[in-house]
Write a protein that holds these residues in place. Structure first.
Motif, mmCIF file in Angstrom:
data_model
loop_
_atom_site.group_PDB
_atom_site.id
_atom_site.type_symbol
_atom_site.label_atom_id
_atom_site.label_comp_id
_atom_site.label_asym_id
_atom_site.label_seq_id
_atom_site.Cartn_x
_atom_site.Cartn_y
_atom_site.Cartn_z
ATOM 1 N N SER A 249 -2.068 48.727 75.134
ATOM 2 C CA SER A 249 -2.573 49.562 76.231
ATOM 3 C C SER A 249 -4.098 49.479 76.218
ATOM 4 O O SER A 249 -4.701 49.236 75.173
ATOM 5 C CB SER A 249 -2.129 51.006 75.955
ATOM 6 O OG SER A 249 -3.000 51.935 76.551
ATOM 7 N N ARG A 250 -4.699 49.698 77.389
ATOM 8 C CA ARG A 250 -6.171 49.797 77.409
ATOM 9 C C ARG A 250 -6.642 50.962 76.540
ATOM 10 O O ARG A 250 -7.740 50.956 76.029
ATOM 11 C CB ARG A 250 -6.637 50.101 78.847
ATOM 12 C CG ARG A 250 -6.836 48.929 79.754
ATOM 13 C CD ARG A 250 -7.126 49.430 81.175
ATOM 14 N NE ARG A 250 -8.246 50.356 81.211
ATOM 15 C CZ ARG A 250 -9.443 50.066 81.729
ATOM 16 N NH1 ARG A 250 -9.680 48.890 82.263
ATOM 17 N NH2 ARG A 250 -10.408 50.974 81.730
ATOM 18 N N GLY A 251 -5.800 51.977 76.433
ATOM 19 C CA GLY A 251 -6.138 53.110 75.576
ATOM 20 C C GLY A 251 -7.315 53.908 76.098
ATOM 21 O O GLY A 251 -8.305 54.133 75.394
ATOM 22 N N ASP A 252 -7.199 54.356 77.357
ATOM 23 C CA ASP A 252 -8.290 55.142 77.927
ATOM 24 C C ASP A 252 -8.285 56.579 77.419
ATOM 25 O O ASP A 252 -7.269 57.069 76.915
ATOM 26 C CB ASP A 252 -8.208 55.106 79.461
ATOM 27 C CG ASP A 252 -8.720 53.782 80.000
ATOM 28 O OD1 ASP A 252 -9.872 53.427 79.691
ATOM 29 O OD2 ASP A 252 -7.960 53.087 80.710
ATOM 30 N N TYR B 266 -4.320 53.489 69.335
ATOM 31 C CA TYR B 266 -4.912 52.446 70.172
ATOM 32 C C TYR B 266 -5.658 51.433 69.309
ATOM 33 O O TYR B 266 -6.305 51.811 68.332
ATOM 34 C CB TYR B 266 -5.893 53.063 71.166
ATOM 35 C CG TYR B 266 -5.257 53.975 72.190
ATOM 36 C CD1 TYR B 266 -3.952 53.749 72.648
ATOM 37 C CD2 TYR B 266 -5.953 55.051 72.716
ATOM 38 C CE1 TYR B 266 -3.374 54.581 73.595
ATOM 39 C CE2 TYR B 266 -5.382 55.890 73.666
ATOM 40 C CZ TYR B 266 -4.095 55.649 74.094
ATOM 41 O OH TYR B 266 -3.535 56.486 75.033
ATOM 42 N N ARG C 60 -8.526 48.236 69.296
ATOM 43 C CA ARG C 60 -9.644 47.578 69.992
ATOM 44 C C ARG C 60 -9.926 46.270 69.260
ATOM 45 O O ARG C 60 -10.009 46.267 68.011
ATOM 46 C CB ARG C 60 -10.927 48.404 69.913
ATOM 47 C CG ARG C 60 -10.880 49.889 70.194
ATOM 48 C CD ARG C 60 -10.051 50.311 71.273
ATOM 49 N NE ARG C 60 -10.279 51.667 71.738
ATOM 50 C CZ ARG C 60 -9.617 52.182 72.762
ATOM 51 N NH1 ARG C 60 -8.704 51.482 73.397
ATOM 52 N NH2 ARG C 60 -9.848 53.411 73.159
ATOM 53 N N GLU D 143 0.876 57.617 68.934
ATOM 54 C CA GLU D 143 0.347 56.313 69.367
ATOM 55 C C GLU D 143 -1.075 56.076 68.861
ATOM 56 O O GLU D 143 -1.922 56.976 68.906
ATOM 57 C CB GLU D 143 0.357 56.229 70.895
ATOM 58 C CG GLU D 143 1.763 56.281 71.454
ATOM 59 C CD GLU D 143 1.835 55.928 72.929
ATOM 60 O OE1 GLU D 143 0.780 55.966 73.613
ATOM 61 O OE2 GLU D 143 2.949 55.607 73.383
ATOM 62 N N THR E 281 -8.256 45.995 74.923
ATOM 63 C CA THR E 281 -9.677 46.369 74.935
ATOM 64 C C THR E 281 -10.426 45.360 74.079
ATOM 65 O O THR E 281 -10.017 45.086 72.950
ATOM 66 C CB THR E 281 -9.913 47.766 74.332
ATOM 67 O OG1 THR E 281 -9.384 48.766 75.189
ATOM 68 C CG2 THR E 281 -11.407 48.053 74.161
ATOM 69 N N TYR F 54 -2.040 62.435 72.186
ATOM 70 C CA TYR F 54 -1.731 61.002 72.024
ATOM 71 C C TYR F 54 -0.413 60.720 71.309
ATOM 72 O O TYR F 54 -0.073 59.558 71.089
ATOM 73 C CB TYR F 54 -2.882 60.306 71.279
ATOM 74 C CG TYR F 54 -4.187 60.335 72.051
ATOM 75 C CD1 TYR F 54 -4.393 59.457 73.123
ATOM 76 C CD2 TYR F 54 -5.198 61.245 71.745
ATOM 77 C CE1 TYR F 54 -5.565 59.492 73.850
ATOM 78 C CE2 TYR F 54 -6.378 61.286 72.472
ATOM 79 C CZ TYR F 54 -6.566 60.411 73.525
ATOM 80 O OH TYR F 54 -7.719 60.433 74.258
ATOM 81 N N VAL G 185 -7.558 55.707 66.677
ATOM 82 C CA VAL G 185 -7.942 54.354 67.095
ATOM 83 C C VAL G 185 -8.217 53.509 65.853
ATOM 84 O O VAL G 185 -8.746 54.035 64.862
ATOM 85 C CB VAL G 185 -9.238 54.399 67.963
ATOM 86 C CG1 VAL G 185 -9.740 53.000 68.293
ATOM 87 C CG2 VAL G 185 -9.038 55.207 69.240
ATOM 88 N N LEU H 103 -11.393 59.830 71.719
ATOM 89 C CA LEU H 103 -10.935 58.626 71.029
ATOM 90 C C LEU H 103 -11.769 58.503 69.762
ATOM 91 O O LEU H 103 -12.998 58.364 69.827
ATOM 92 C CB LEU H 103 -11.135 57.419 71.945
ATOM 93 C CG LEU H 103 -10.335 57.519 73.251
ATOM 94 C CD1 LEU H 103 -10.943 56.659 74.344
ATOM 95 C CD2 LEU H 103 -8.882 57.146 73.009
#
Ligand code: SAM
Ligand code: FES
Length: 348
Positions: free
Chosen positions: A341-344, A53, A55, A51, A104, A48, A293, A268
């Motif tokens: 980003s959706r952060g999948d 993510y 939510r 970065e 998200t 990653y 995250v 994640l």
């Protein structure tokens, strides 16, 4: 074997025997922790980079039909001031979140029968229609296969359901008779089969937890292979049967974040609000132990204090934008960057 050697073994094989897990868990010192965090950061960065993510957490109901002994919104807590958000209010949270760069949305709540299958499908499909580029995560507890499937078909992508503890006796000591580890696990397997990105996890330092039960947690996670793993310290709530129990510690929680990164390299892993509650820099330290995250709150400020899972929860007075800016700054301070980003899941 030395603790550091066991860590390397875990990193290479992504699997350990129970006795090895126990040795690793009991071998936590300042020195082994630092070794672990360095490995965990390197692995996290491989997947990653720097970065992080985000939510947007929407706590849409604090009604709950369950009575978990640790949880402040358990049904027996007569002092809890209950609330539910309407579809319109949920959509307002999403609009605020989208403008702030969230891709998200996490709908979390107690197990509230008011939100029937049809009501949930309506909520999910309304969000899905309006925000095609966003991921929808649910965290609303145990349902049957068909209900999960209906949510998935309506457009939900991910589901968070912590197993809480993978030790039967420990599970029974945290929950009333009506709840079982067996059903919790079944739900997780159902969610995986349906196609959700699945998150599980557990509290660190919950009453009656032992190295044995923690080893079982890690072994269950090796078996389930979830996409997301949420762990945070147990924090007592004054209106629960566990009001006098001691809280989980920062150090132990960080250690488990590191171990989980070695076990599930592409996972994640959030630096949770509970971690930020027991230490003012808990979330930053979580990232430095291998998490990637953060989950700031998007719930309307008017209800924030009411989603009272444990005492002294942070961020209950802040607007969504304040939390977003605060976390952006906090992540920048430690050399990380929150991305839009959706952060999948990027794991194997
Ligand atoms: N009802 C859903 C469920 O059961 O998955 C989602 C909401 S539940 C309140 C979310 C998580 O909060 C639980 O999985 C639990 O691990 C955590 N939690 C509850 N009480 C807590 C406490 N006293 N300290 C730390 N975490 C707690
Ligand atoms: Fe809410 Fe910092 S994340 S105020």
């Amino acid at each position: 074997m030395q603790i550091e050697e066991l860590m390397i073994k875990l990193e290479n094989q992504k699997w350990l025997e129970k006795a090895e897990w126990i040795q690793l868990i009991e071998g936590r010192t300042e020195q082994t922790s630092q070794f672990l965090f360095e490995r965990a950061r390197e692995i996290r960065n491989r997947y990653y980079g720097n970065e992080i993510y985000v939510r947007g957490l929407i706590e849409f109901t604090n009604y709950c039909k369950n009575d978990c002994f640790y949880c402040g919104i358990r049904k027996s807590n007569q002092d809890a001031i209950r609330y539910r958000l309407s579809l319109e209010e949920i959509m307002e949270c999403c609009a605020t979140g989208y403008a702030l760069g969230f891709r998200t949305f996490v709908l979390q709540g107690g197990e509230d029968p008011y939100y029937s299958k049809n009501r949930m499908v309506e909520i999910i499909s309304t969000i899905r229609k309006q925000y095609e580029d966003c991921a929808i995560t649910l965290s609303i507890g145990e349902k049957d296969y068909d209900e999960y499937k209906a949510y998935y078909q309506a457009g939900a992508d991910r589901y968070l359901l912590r197993h809480e503890t993978a030790d039967e006796t420990h599970y029974q000591s945290l929950h009333p008779q009506s709840l079982s580890l067996e059903n919790r696990k079944k739900c997780l397997w159902d969610l995986k089969e349906i196609g959700f990105q699945v998150g599980t996890g557990f509290m660190i330092g919950s009453p009656n937890q032992t190295s044995q039960s923690l080893a079982r947690d890690m072994m269950f996670i090796s078996e389930l292979k979830p996409h997301m793993i949420g762990i945070g310290p147990f924090i007592s709530h004054h209106k629960t049967p566990f009001s006098d129990e001691i809280n989980g510690t920062l150090e132990e929680t960080l250690y488990f974040i590191g171990l989980l990164r070695l076990l599930r390299p592409g996972c994640l892993i959030p630096a949770t609000t509970a971690l930020g509650t027991i230490d003012p820099r808990g979330r930053e330290k979580g990232i430095q132990a291998g998490a990637n995250v953060v989950m700031p709150n998007l719930s309307p400020v008017s209800v924030r204090k009411k989603y009272d899972l444990y005492d002294n929860k942070i961020c209950t007075g802040d607007e969504a934008a304040e939390c977003r800016n605060c976390l952006t700054q906090r992540m920048q301070n430690i050399g990380h960057q929150i991305v839009i980003s959706r952060g999948d899941y990027k794991g194997e």
